[in-house]
Design an enzyme around this catalytic site. Structure first.
Site, PDB file in Angstrom:
ATOM      1  N   TYR A  10       0.830  -1.218   0.000  1.00  0.00           N
ATOM      2  CA  TYR A  10       0.000   0.000   0.000  1.00  0.00           C
ATOM      3  C   TYR A  10       0.862   1.264   0.000  1.00  0.00           C
ATOM      4  CZ  TYR A  10      -4.293  -2.546  -0.041  1.00  0.00           C
ATOM      5  OH  TYR A  10      -5.327  -3.340  -0.455  1.00  0.00           O
ATOM      6  N   GLY A  57     -14.350   0.177 -17.677  1.00  0.00           N
ATOM      7  CA  GLY A  57     -13.026  -0.257 -17.229  1.00  0.00           C
ATOM      8  C   GLY A  57     -13.040  -1.175 -16.025  1.00  0.00           C
ATOM      9  N   THR A  58     -13.991  -2.094 -15.994  1.00  0.00           N
ATOM     10  CA  THR A  58     -13.975  -3.096 -14.916  1.00  0.00           C
ATOM     11  C   THR A  58     -14.132  -4.481 -15.524  1.00  0.00           C
ATOM     12  OG1 THR A  58     -15.064  -3.915 -12.901  1.00  0.00           O
ATOM     13  CG2 THR A  58     -16.457  -2.669 -14.436  1.00  0.00           C
ATOM     14  N   CYS A  95      -1.692   3.311  15.713  1.00  0.00           N
ATOM     15  CA  CYS A  95      -2.767   4.239  16.095  1.00  0.00           C
ATOM     16  C   CYS A  95      -2.261   5.162  17.214  1.00  0.00           C
ATOM     17  CB  CYS A  95      -3.973   3.441  16.583  1.00  0.00           C
ATOM     18  SG  CYS A  95      -5.297   4.475  17.237  1.00  0.00           S
ATOM     19  N   ASP A  99      -8.285   5.302  -5.674  1.00  0.00           N
ATOM     20  CA  ASP A  99      -7.181   6.232  -5.925  1.00  0.00           C
ATOM     21  C   ASP A  99      -7.530   7.709  -5.800  1.00  0.00           C
ATOM     22  OD1 ASP A  99      -8.558   6.741  -8.374  1.00  0.00           O
ATOM     23  OD2 ASP A  99      -7.377   5.219  -9.433  1.00  0.00           O
ATOM     24  N   GLN A 114     -15.172   1.622  -8.041  1.00  0.00           N
ATOM     25  CA  GLN A 114     -14.496   0.591  -7.248  1.00  0.00           C
ATOM     26  C   GLN A 114     -13.070   1.052  -6.947  1.00  0.00           C
ATOM     27  OE1 GLN A 114     -15.440  -3.585  -8.996  1.00  0.00           O
ATOM     28  NE2 GLN A 114     -15.902  -2.136 -10.615  1.00  0.00           N
ATOM     29  N   ASN A 136     -14.921  -0.824 -22.468  1.00  0.00           N
ATOM     30  CA  ASN A 136     -13.783  -1.621 -22.018  1.00  0.00           C
ATOM     31  C   ASN A 136     -12.862  -1.874 -23.212  1.00  0.00           C
ATOM     32  OD1 ASN A 136     -12.121  -3.883 -20.878  1.00  0.00           O
ATOM     33  ND2 ASN A 136     -13.628  -3.791 -19.234  1.00  0.00           N
ATOM     34  N   HIS A 173     -15.116   0.593  -2.610  1.00  0.00           N
ATOM     35  CA  HIS A 173     -14.022  -0.161  -1.985  1.00  0.00           C
ATOM     36  C   HIS A 173     -13.100   0.723  -1.152  1.00  0.00           C
ATOM     37  CE1 HIS A 173     -14.669  -3.436  -5.285  1.00  0.00           C
ATOM     38  NE2 HIS A 173     -15.560  -3.501  -4.321  1.00  0.00           N
TER      39      HIS A 173
HETATM   40  C1  BJW Z   1      -9.640  -0.709 -19.688  1.00  0.00           C
HETATM   41  C2  BJW Z   1      -8.512   0.089 -19.929  1.00  0.00           C
HETATM   42  C3  BJW Z   1      -8.744   1.316 -20.594  1.00  0.00           C
HETATM   43  C4  BJW Z   1      -7.841  -1.675 -18.904  1.00  0.00           C
HETATM   44  N1  BJW Z   1      -9.993   1.663 -20.966  1.00  0.00           N
HETATM   45  N2  BJW Z   1     -10.864  -0.356 -20.080  1.00  0.00           N
HETATM   46  C5  BJW Z   1     -20.941 -13.661  -4.954  1.00  0.00           C
HETATM   47  C6  BJW Z   1     -20.426 -14.689  -5.706  1.00  0.00           C
HETATM   48  C7  BJW Z   1     -19.076 -15.049  -5.575  1.00  0.00           C
HETATM   49  C8  BJW Z   1     -18.231 -14.403  -4.681  1.00  0.00           C
HETATM   50  C9  BJW Z   1     -18.751 -13.376  -3.950  1.00  0.00           C
HETATM   51  C10 BJW Z   1     -20.085 -13.017  -4.065  1.00  0.00           C
HETATM   52  N3  BJW Z   1     -20.321 -11.977  -3.223  1.00  0.00           N
HETATM   53  C11 BJW Z   1     -19.181 -11.674  -2.579  1.00  0.00           C
HETATM   54  C12 BJW Z   1     -18.202 -12.526  -2.992  1.00  0.00           C
HETATM   55  C13 BJW Z   1     -16.800 -12.559  -2.533  1.00  0.00           C
HETATM   56  C14 BJW Z   1     -15.931 -11.472  -3.142  1.00  0.00           C
HETATM   57  C15 BJW Z   1     -15.873 -11.631  -4.668  1.00  0.00           C
HETATM   58  O1  BJW Z   1     -16.456 -10.884  -5.409  1.00  0.00           O
HETATM   59  N4  BJW Z   1     -15.135 -12.610  -5.144  1.00  0.00           N
HETATM   60  C16 BJW Z   1     -14.995 -12.859  -6.583  1.00  0.00           C
HETATM   61  C17 BJW Z   1     -13.613 -12.400  -7.070  1.00  0.00           C
HETATM   62  C18 BJW Z   1     -15.229 -14.311  -6.848  1.00  0.00           C
HETATM   63  N5  BJW Z   1     -16.393 -10.159  -2.762  1.00  0.00           N
HETATM   64  C19 BJW Z   1     -16.125  -9.647  -1.585  1.00  0.00           C
HETATM   65  O2  BJW Z   1     -15.501 -10.283  -0.754  1.00  0.00           O
HETATM   66  C20 BJW Z   1     -16.635  -8.252  -1.276  1.00  0.00           C
HETATM   67  N6  BJW Z   1     -17.276  -8.255   0.008  1.00  0.00           N
HETATM   68  C21 BJW Z   1     -18.516  -8.733   0.191  1.00  0.00           C
HETATM   69  O3  BJW Z   1     -19.245  -9.016  -0.731  1.00  0.00           O
HETATM   70  O4  BJW Z   1     -18.879  -8.842   1.518  1.00  0.00           O
HETATM   71  C22 BJW Z   1     -19.973  -9.688   1.843  1.00  0.00           C
HETATM   72  C23 BJW Z   1     -19.592 -11.120   1.531  1.00  0.00           C
HETATM   73  C24 BJW Z   1     -18.337 -11.601   1.850  1.00  0.00           C
HETATM   74  C25 BJW Z   1     -17.992 -12.923   1.570  1.00  0.00           C
HETATM   75  C26 BJW Z   1     -18.914 -13.748   0.938  1.00  0.00           C
HETATM   76  C27 BJW Z   1     -20.186 -13.251   0.603  1.00  0.00           C
HETATM   77  C28 BJW Z   1     -20.522 -11.914   0.925  1.00  0.00           C
HETATM   78  C29 BJW Z   1     -15.474  -7.273  -1.147  1.00  0.00           C
HETATM   79  C30 BJW Z   1     -14.737  -7.079  -2.433  1.00  0.00           C
HETATM   80  C31 BJW Z   1     -13.541  -6.130  -2.182  1.00  0.00           C
HETATM   81  C32 BJW Z   1     -12.654  -5.979  -3.406  1.00  0.00           C
HETATM   82  N7  BJW Z   1     -11.492  -5.285  -3.024  1.00  0.00           N
HETATM   83  C33 BJW Z   1     -10.500  -4.931  -4.053  1.00  0.00           C
HETATM   84  C34 BJW Z   1      -9.283  -4.283  -3.347  1.00  0.00           C
HETATM   85  C35 BJW Z   1      -9.620  -2.876  -2.883  1.00  0.00           C
HETATM   86  C36 BJW Z   1      -8.486  -2.243  -2.156  1.00  0.00           C
HETATM   87  C37 BJW Z   1      -7.294  -1.973  -3.041  1.00  0.00           C
HETATM   88  O5  BJW Z   1      -7.375  -1.278  -4.067  1.00  0.00           O
HETATM   89  O6  BJW Z   1      -6.227  -2.467  -2.672  1.00  0.00           O
HETATM   90  O7  BJW Z   1     -11.080  -4.032  -5.000  1.00  0.00           O
HETATM   91  S1  BJW Z   1      -9.992  -6.328  -5.060  1.00  0.00           S
HETATM   92  C38 BJW Z   1      -9.867  -5.405  -6.556  1.00  0.00           C
HETATM   93  O8  BJW Z   1     -10.859  -5.844  -7.520  1.00  0.00           O
HETATM   94  C39 BJW Z   1     -10.243  -3.965  -6.186  1.00  0.00           C
HETATM   95  C40 BJW Z   1     -11.046  -3.539  -7.377  1.00  0.00           C
HETATM   96  O9  BJW Z   1     -11.871  -2.431  -7.045  1.00  0.00           O
HETATM   97  C41 BJW Z   1     -11.817  -4.784  -7.715  1.00  0.00           C
HETATM   98  C42 BJW Z   1     -12.368  -4.814  -9.104  1.00  0.00           C
HETATM   99  O10 BJW Z   1     -11.355  -4.788 -10.050  1.00  0.00           O
HETATM  100  P1  BJW Z   1     -11.559  -4.008 -11.420  1.00  0.00           P
HETATM  101  O11 BJW Z   1     -11.728  -2.567 -11.137  1.00  0.00           O
HETATM  102  O12 BJW Z   1     -12.629  -4.646 -12.194  1.00  0.00           O
HETATM  103  O13 BJW Z   1     -10.116  -4.174 -12.094  1.00  0.00           O
HETATM  104  P2  BJW Z   1      -9.568  -5.363 -13.048  1.00  0.00           P
HETATM  105  O14 BJW Z   1      -8.104  -5.251 -13.049  1.00  0.00           O
HETATM  106  O15 BJW Z   1     -10.153  -6.656 -12.673  1.00  0.00           O
HETATM  107  O16 BJW Z   1     -10.150  -5.012 -14.498  1.00  0.00           O
HETATM  108  C43 BJW Z   1      -9.711  -3.863 -15.216  1.00  0.00           C
HETATM  109  C44 BJW Z   1     -10.540  -3.790 -16.489  1.00  0.00           C
HETATM  110  O17 BJW Z   1     -10.216  -2.589 -17.168  1.00  0.00           O
HETATM  111  C45 BJW Z   1     -10.257  -4.933 -17.478  1.00  0.00           C
HETATM  112  O18 BJW Z   1     -11.514  -5.459 -17.923  1.00  0.00           O
HETATM  113  C46 BJW Z   1      -9.519  -4.248 -18.642  1.00  0.00           C
HETATM  114  O19 BJW Z   1      -9.829  -4.826 -19.914  1.00  0.00           O
HETATM  115  C47 BJW Z   1     -10.066  -2.834 -18.550  1.00  0.00           C
HETATM  116  N8  BJW Z   1      -9.171  -1.779 -19.064  1.00  0.00           N
HETATM  117  N9  BJW Z   1      -7.400  -0.498 -19.462  1.00  0.00           N
HETATM  118  C48 BJW Z   1     -10.986   0.833 -20.726  1.00  0.00           C
HETATM  119  N10 BJW Z   1      -7.686   2.202 -20.909  1.00  0.00           N
HETATM  120 ZN    ZN Z   2      -6.881   2.892  17.812  1.00  0.00          ZN
END
Ligand code: BJW
Ligand code: ZN
Length: 245
Positions: free
Chosen positions: A67, A186-187, A146, A104, A101, A212, A119
């Site tokens: 981080y 972009g997700t 802390c 930054d 999501q 995307n 997030h």
């Molecule tokens: C371009 C481009 C350009 C490139 N122009 N495009 C239901 C089913 C299955 C699992 C779950 C579910 N519900 C919950 C879950 C569990 C889990 C989950 O989703 N798991 C899956 C992966 C299977 N979710 C969670 O745990 C969430 N919590 C939750 O639901 O709590 C209740 C619960 C818990 C447990 C079980 C059930 C319920 C929390 C999710 C937290 C995600 N955190 C992160 C880190 C944040 C902190 C940090 O930044 O360090 O968030 S992980 C990471 O992924 C980050 C992002 O916000 C997130 C999404 O990623 P994103 O933005 O989509 O990025 P990429 O890299 O994947 O994609 C980039 C895209 O851009 C690509 O498509 C490229 O093609 C495109 N691109 N350049 C246009 N110029």
């Molecule tokens: Zn504290």
């Protein structure tokens, strides 16, 4: 269905309630690495594997190094034309919601005023033991403590398995359910519950548009898809016709 920019622009121009969901791809042209694909590596580790409470419990130093590296890198990044176009869209639209999501803060830097950060935010740090929370843009000590209770601080972001902030999630669901048009930009659409906002909007009658570089698992149920760079496509959705005479 792959659409032309003109088709999507006409839909955006005609919509009263616009909702936008962004992911890491919207910041890619600012130099911010995305999570998945070739970019999503840090020191040979998958970035998404560090975004876990278990990783933090096992090796807080490694997670804080990650981080702090990102905070340092992000200090040099600036909003790109995609962020700027979305800020302009907000200014031009009475009912506009930007759900991101990304952690930054680049949307806010570009001038977006009302941003739902699903997030969290990498510039905020909080104490897991007490109510201490702070925000600054410095690189922090390797294991920041802390000032109130001396517990190890953590980034105020949402890791896998953690609940999203309920108010932010509720507002995002409400916005998606009431949208005339939802732009999903972009997700990869792999992470829940963010990814299901598109399905929700769709079921409530919104037109859904994906912007995307490439197709995603969600492309199939989107009404329209625009393939290309967000920083090139979004400014074209905001272009005004030239006034003649
Ligand atoms: C371009 C481009 C350009 C490139 N122009 N495009 C239901 C089913 C299955 C699992 C779950 C579910 N519900 C919950 C879950 C569990 C889990 C989950 O989703 N798991 C899956 C992966 C299977 N979710 C969670 O745990 C969430 N919590 C939750 O639901 O709590 C209740 C619960 C818990 C447990 C079980 C059930 C319920 C929390 C999710 C937290 C995600 N955190 C992160 C880190 C944040 C902190 C940090 O930044 O360090 O968030 S992980 C990471 O992924 C980050 C992002 O916000 C997130 C999404 O990623 P994103 O933005 O989509 O990025 P990429 O890299 O994947 O994609 C980039 C895209 O851009 C690509 O498509 C490229 O093609 C495109 N691109 N350049 C246009 N110029
Ligand atoms: Zn504290």
């Amino acid at each position: 269905m792959i659409a032309s920019i003109e088709t999507v622009k006409a839909l955006v121009d005609g919509a009263e309630r616009i909702v936008v969901l962004t992911g890491a791809g919207v910041s890619a042209e600012s130099g911010v690495p995305t999570f998945r694909g070739a970019d999503g590596l840090w020191n040979g580790l998958r970035a998404e594997d560090l975004a876990h409470p278990e990783a933090f419990a096992r090796d807080p130093q490694k997670v804080w190094d990650f981080y702090n590296w990102r905070r340092d890198m992000l200090r040099q990044c600036r909003p790109n034309p995609a962020h700027e176009a979305l800020a302009a869209m907000e200014a031009a639209t009475p009912s506009f919601n930007l759900i991101t999501q990304n952690v930054d803060g680049l949307h806010q830097q570009a001038g977006s005023e009302s941003v739902l950060e699903l997030h969290g935010n990498i510039w905020r740090v909080r104490c897991p033991q007490c109510t201490f929370k702070t925000e600054d843009h410095d690189v922090l000590p390797p294991l920041p403590k802390c000032p109130g209770c001396n517990a190890l601080l953590r980034p105020d972001v949402v890791w896998f398995g953690e609940q999203l902030e309920p108010g932010t999630l509720h507002s995002s669901v409400e916005a998606a359910a009431n949208a005339d048009i939802l732009l999903v930009i972009g997700t990869s659409g792999l992470v829940q519950p963010a990814a299901s906002l598109a399905d929700l909007a769709n079921r409530h009658g919104a037109v859904t548009v994906e912007v995307n570089l490439e197709p995603t698992p969600n492309t199939g149920f989107m009404d329209f898809a625009l393939h290309g760079k967000a920083g090139e496509i979004l400014p074209r959705l905001m272009l005004q016709p030239l006034l003649i005479g």
